[in-house]
Design a protein around this motif. Structure first.
Motif, PDB file in Angstrom:
ATOM      1  N   LEU A  16       0.914  -1.251   0.148  1.00  0.00           N
ATOM      2  CA  LEU A  16       0.131   0.250   0.197  1.00  0.00           C
ATOM      3  C   LEU A  16       0.737   1.273  -0.069  1.00  0.00           C
ATOM      4  N   GLU A  17       0.466   2.341  -0.848  1.00  0.00           N
ATOM      5  CA  GLU A  17       1.245   3.354  -0.877  1.00  0.00           C
ATOM      6  C   GLU A  17       0.197   4.572  -0.570  1.00  0.00           C
ATOM      7  N   ILE A  18       0.438   5.273   0.365  1.00  0.00           N
ATOM      8  CA  ILE A  18      -0.535   6.356   0.932  1.00  0.00           C
ATOM      9  C   ILE A  18       0.385   7.825   0.310  1.00  0.00           C
ATOM     10  N   ARG A  19      -0.386   8.721  -0.480  1.00  0.00           N
ATOM     11  CA  ARG A  19       0.260   9.741  -0.938  1.00  0.00           C
ATOM     12  C   ARG A  19       0.413  10.927  -0.189  1.00  0.00           C
ATOM     13  N   ARG A  20       1.329  11.617  -0.418  1.00  0.00           N
ATOM     14  CA  ARG A  20       1.606  12.881   0.563  1.00  0.00           C
ATOM     15  C   ARG A  20       0.379  13.795   0.501  1.00  0.00           C
ATOM     16  N   GLY A  21      -0.302  14.310   1.584  1.00  0.00           N
ATOM     17  CA  GLY A  21      -1.086  15.212   1.439  1.00  0.00           C
ATOM     18  C   GLY A  21      -2.689  15.015   0.934  1.00  0.00           C
ATOM     19  N   GLU A  22      -3.122  13.780   0.891  1.00  0.00           N
ATOM     20  CA  GLU A  22      -4.327  13.091   0.367  1.00  0.00           C
ATOM     21  C   GLU A  22      -5.077  12.752   1.710  1.00  0.00           C
ATOM     22  N   ILE A  23      -6.402  12.521   1.632  1.00  0.00           N
ATOM     23  CA  ILE A  23      -6.984  11.922   2.466  1.00  0.00           C
ATOM     24  C   ILE A  23      -7.682  10.661   1.908  1.00  0.00           C
ATOM     25  N   PHE A  24      -7.068   9.527   2.567  1.00  0.00           N
ATOM     26  CA  PHE A  24      -7.449   8.235   2.293  1.00  0.00           C
ATOM     27  C   PHE A  24      -8.326   7.583   3.173  1.00  0.00           C
ATOM     28  N   ALA A  25      -9.308   6.897   2.706  1.00  0.00           N
ATOM     29  CA  ALA A  25     -10.258   6.289   3.459  1.00  0.00           C
ATOM     30  C   ALA A  25     -10.034   4.713   3.405  1.00  0.00           C
ATOM     31  N   LEU A  26      -9.865   4.062   4.563  1.00  0.00           N
ATOM     32  CA  LEU A  26      -9.703   2.696   4.528  1.00  0.00           C
ATOM     33  C   LEU A  26     -11.078   1.950   5.003  1.00  0.00           C
ATOM     34  N   LEU A  27     -11.654   1.206   3.951  1.00  0.00           N
ATOM     35  CA  LEU A  27     -13.115   0.496   4.266  1.00  0.00           C
ATOM     36  C   LEU A  27     -12.989  -0.960   4.428  1.00  0.00           C
ATOM     37  N   GLY A  28     -13.518  -1.590   5.366  1.00  0.00           N
ATOM     38  CA  GLY A  28     -13.986  -2.975   5.452  1.00  0.00           C
ATOM     39  C   GLY A  28     -14.863  -3.375   6.649  1.00  0.00           C
TER      40      GLY A  28
END
Length: 309
Positions: free
Chosen positions: A26-38
């Motif tokens: 998994l790569e999380i980009r700098r400055g983003e809002i990342f939603a992890l669902l499950g």
């Protein structure tokens, strides 16, 4: 856009034999809002705990802005703020004291102006001298966020941040998250409220049974996997779908006066126009029509069902 968090082949197997995480990349980009669902038990909290250095992985690697969480824990962890699900904080401390103490835990010098700004942003300033035990559940959750922001992290993890809070507070938190992102903070959000991800996220990741089954830009995900429905109100009722229109898989309802066509983004451009032309050729004239589109929740449910099949 560069990645601020890089997860490679991350696995976690507990002594009980439970495979909580299975070779996650998994790569999380700098400055983003990342939603992890499950769904419950999918591995969301275990993944966050492992990235934050709270859970030791069985194998794999986590880099936070280039710092290995395993071999360079102090530098990596100092970049992270974590808001856990549980309301765990010293009940007898004041709001000001507990938030200031959290900053000190990261070796940061006192910064009263920063603490004041955080408390005001979270509508906690008037409660700064109140003991935690006197606060409402929603206020306690705000304190957790303030503690996580006390040391000015570059990455903020929000694990079910609005669980059990009212709609008004939830929207206040959404506004705060957007403001944080504007200052350059990267936000990783786990949530059961799909509307939360739909409202705020730039990208969405779906985890099921310890595996990441999808990571996609939210708008692209909606475009590729979302379904639309065109519902036609008919002046004259039909007994059945007219011959020649079988390919559209139309559904007839409400006594033959309502015709529904379900389609995806790929067939949108030509399908609707051709269908209306064929209906007109068959002498079927709608008196009204409207469209609806599937939500992110619909997409999430279908993805999880497919992964469990």
């Amino acid at each position: 856009m560069s990645s601020i968090i890089s997860v490679s082949q991350l696995s976690k197997t507990y002594a009980s034999g439970l495979h909580a995480l299975k070779r996650i990349d998994l790569e999380i980009r700098r400055g983003e809002i990342f939603a992890l669902l499950g769904p419950n038990g999918a591995g969301k909290t275990t993944l966050i705990g492992t990235i934050c250095g709270i859970v030791r992985p069985t194998e794999g690697r986590v880099l936070v802005d280039g710092h290995d969480i395993g071999t360079d824990f102090r530098a990596a962890r100092s970049l992270i703020g974590l808001v856990p699900q549980e309301l765990t904080t010293d009940a007898f401390e004041t709001v000001w004291a507990t938030v200031s103490f959290s900053r000190g835990l990261f070796g940061k010098p006192p910064a009263p102006a920063h603490i004041e700004r955080v408390l005001k942003d979270l509508s906690l300033w008037e409660k700064k001298d109140s003991k935690i035990m006197t606060l409402s559940g929603g206020m306690k959750r705000r304190v957790l966020i303030a503690k996580a922001l006390s040391h000015e992290p570059q990455v903020l993890f929000l694990d079910e941040p609005t669980a059990g809070v009212d709609v008004s507070l939830r929207r206040d938190m959404w506004a705060l998250v957007r403001r944080l992102r504007e200052t350059g903070v990267t936000i990783i959000l786990t949530t059961h409220y799909i509307e939360e991800a739909e409202e705020m996220a730039d990208r969405v990741g779906v985890i099921s049974k310890g595996e990441i089954i999808l990571v996609e830009d939210k708008t692209e995900l909606m475009r590729k996997l979302g379904k639309k429905q065109l519902t036609l109100q008919l002046a004259q009722p039909l007994d059945s779908v007219p011959p020649g229109l079988e390919a559209y898989r139309l559904e007839l309802a409400k006594g033959g006066t309502e015709l529904t066509y379900t389609y995806d983004a790929q067939s949108e451009r030509t399908g609707v126009t051709t269908l209306l032309q064929q209906l007109n050729g068959a002498g079927i004239v709608p008196t009204d029509l409207h469209t609806t589109q599937s939500s992110l929740e619909d997409i999430f449910v279908s993805l999880v069902k497919e992964s469990h099949a």
